[in-house]
Write an enzyme that holds these catalytic residues in place. Structure first.
Site, PDB file in Angstrom:
ATOM      1  N   ARG A   1      55.651  28.527  17.549  1.00  0.00           N
ATOM      2  CA  ARG A   1      56.816  28.779  18.253  1.00  0.00           C
ATOM      3  C   ARG A   1      57.810  27.448  17.697  1.00  0.00           C
ATOM      4  O   ARG A   1      57.866  26.477  18.050  1.00  0.00           O
ATOM      5  CB  ARG A   1      56.587  28.359  19.782  1.00  0.00           C
TER       6      ARG A   1
ATOM      7  N   SER B   1      55.809  37.426  27.572  1.00  0.00           N
ATOM      8  CA  SER B   1      55.918  36.369  28.827  1.00  0.00           C
ATOM      9  C   SER B   1      56.669  36.988  29.944  1.00  0.00           C
ATOM     10  O   SER B   1      57.702  37.880  29.926  1.00  0.00           O
ATOM     11  CB  SER B   1      57.261  35.387  28.353  1.00  0.00           C
TER      12      SER B   1
ATOM     13  N   LYS C   1      60.650  23.733  27.928  1.00  0.00           N
ATOM     14  CA  LYS C   1      61.616  24.718  27.822  1.00  0.00           C
ATOM     15  C   LYS C   1      62.600  24.511  28.938  1.00  0.00           C
ATOM     16  O   LYS C   1      62.158  24.431  29.951  1.00  0.00           O
ATOM     17  CB  LYS C   1      60.679  25.914  28.138  1.00  0.00           C
TER      18      LYS C   1
HETATM   19  N1  TZP Z   1      57.042  29.263  28.559  1.00  0.00           N
HETATM   20  C1  TZP Z   1      57.263  28.864  29.732  1.00  0.00           C
HETATM   21  S1  TZP Z   1      57.107  27.470  30.034  1.00  0.00           S
HETATM   22  C2  TZP Z   1      57.018  27.088  28.372  1.00  0.00           C
HETATM   23  C3  TZP Z   1      57.048  28.359  27.617  1.00  0.00           C
HETATM   24  C4  TZP Z   1      57.164  28.476  26.183  1.00  0.00           C
HETATM   25  C5  TZP Z   1      56.711  25.568  27.652  1.00  0.00           C
HETATM   26  C6  TZP Z   1      55.373  25.118  27.882  1.00  0.00           C
HETATM   27  O1  TZP Z   1      55.459  23.671  27.404  1.00  0.00           O
HETATM   28  P1  TZP Z   1      54.496  22.771  27.929  1.00  0.00           P
HETATM   29  O2  TZP Z   1      54.803  21.210  27.155  1.00  0.00           O
HETATM   30  O3  TZP Z   1      53.172  23.119  27.708  1.00  0.00           O
HETATM   31  O4  TZP Z   1      54.856  22.568  29.319  1.00  0.00           O
END
Ligand code: TZP
Ligand code: MG
Length: 224
Positions: A49, A118, A147
């Site tokens: 990503r 998602s 995010k």
């Molecule tokens: N989609 C929903 S939350 C997220 C994504 C890409 C981020 C998750 O990152 P982390 O650091 O594991 O909380």
């Protein structure tokens, strides 16, 4: 089979490592070294990503990661970038709700590839299934700084989507060594694992964190 394109197995979602360009930069790691470390620690699937990585650099890293993942038998997915996935012959693509629809991704990638979507709601999960996706990512479950603009679902929101889903589910968002066990112990229908960014990659040793999260998940599953 080693060295060939990965056929999707829902159990691959067990410990899903998602890379982040900022975190790798912060810790002075290449994408490739980060992925190598996660696999060494027992990640069962990897997603690149790389939102802020230039396309040429991204593709070069993706090709290196495909080699590493193939020889380890771990599927490699690309976030959003169908072009990059095709160019590096990745195992699949993960798309969000504002990205290309899964059915269109399927037309471009062909029948053998892995597609994840998602989803935050039962309606989105239903659509992903209709569109021919292989799995859904559900979150953010807990608050995260990885995010932006990502309202949290909590256990109840996760339960609602898992119960409605016709596809295997991986939970994402704020999942770490402190709460991963409680997520898996819920024993939610269709929940196959957790996807993690910062708790693996915003750490000094990716291998150690991955290994410890894996053992937490394995203990939680043997309980539920
Ligand atoms: N989609 C929903 S939350 C997220 C994504 C890409 C981020 C998750 O990152 P982390 O650091 O594991 O909380
Ligand atoms: Mg996206």
């Amino acid at each position: 089979k080693m060295g060939s394109l990965h056929k999707f197995n829902p159990n691959d979602l067990f410990l899903y490592a998602v890379t982040d360009p900022g975190m790798n930069k912060k810790w002075g790691r290449s994408i490739k070294d980060a992925v190598k470390a996660a696999i060494e620690g027992g990640a069962t699937i990897v997603q690149l990503r790389e939102k802020d990585t230039g396309t040429r650099e991204f593709l070069e890293a993706a090709k290196a990661c495909v080699d590493i993942c193939r020889s380890s038998g771990v599927p490699l997915l690309i976030n959003d970038r169908i072009d990059v996935a095709l160019a590096c012959n990745a195992d699949g693509v993960h798309v969000g709700q504002t990205d290309m629809p899964a059915w269109e991704v399927r037309e471009l990638l062909g029948p053998g590839k892995i597609i994840g979507v998602s989803c935050k709601t039962p309606a989105q999960a239903e659509q992903a299934w209709k569109d021919g996706a292989d799995y859904i990512g559900c979150g953010g479950v807990f608050p995260t700084t990885t995010k932006a603009n990502n309202p949290t679902l909590g256990f109840e929101g996760l339960r609602t989507v898992c119960s409605a889903s016709k596809l295997p589910v991986v939970a994402i968002g704020g999942i770490n060594a402190g709460n991963a066990g409680s997520v898996m112990e819920l024993g939610l229908p269709n929940l196959k694992g957790v996807a993690v960014v910062s708790a693996l990659f915003d750490r000094e040793c990716v291998t150690t964190e991955t290994r410890s999260l894996r053992s937490i998940l394995m203990n939680a599953c043997s309980k539920s």
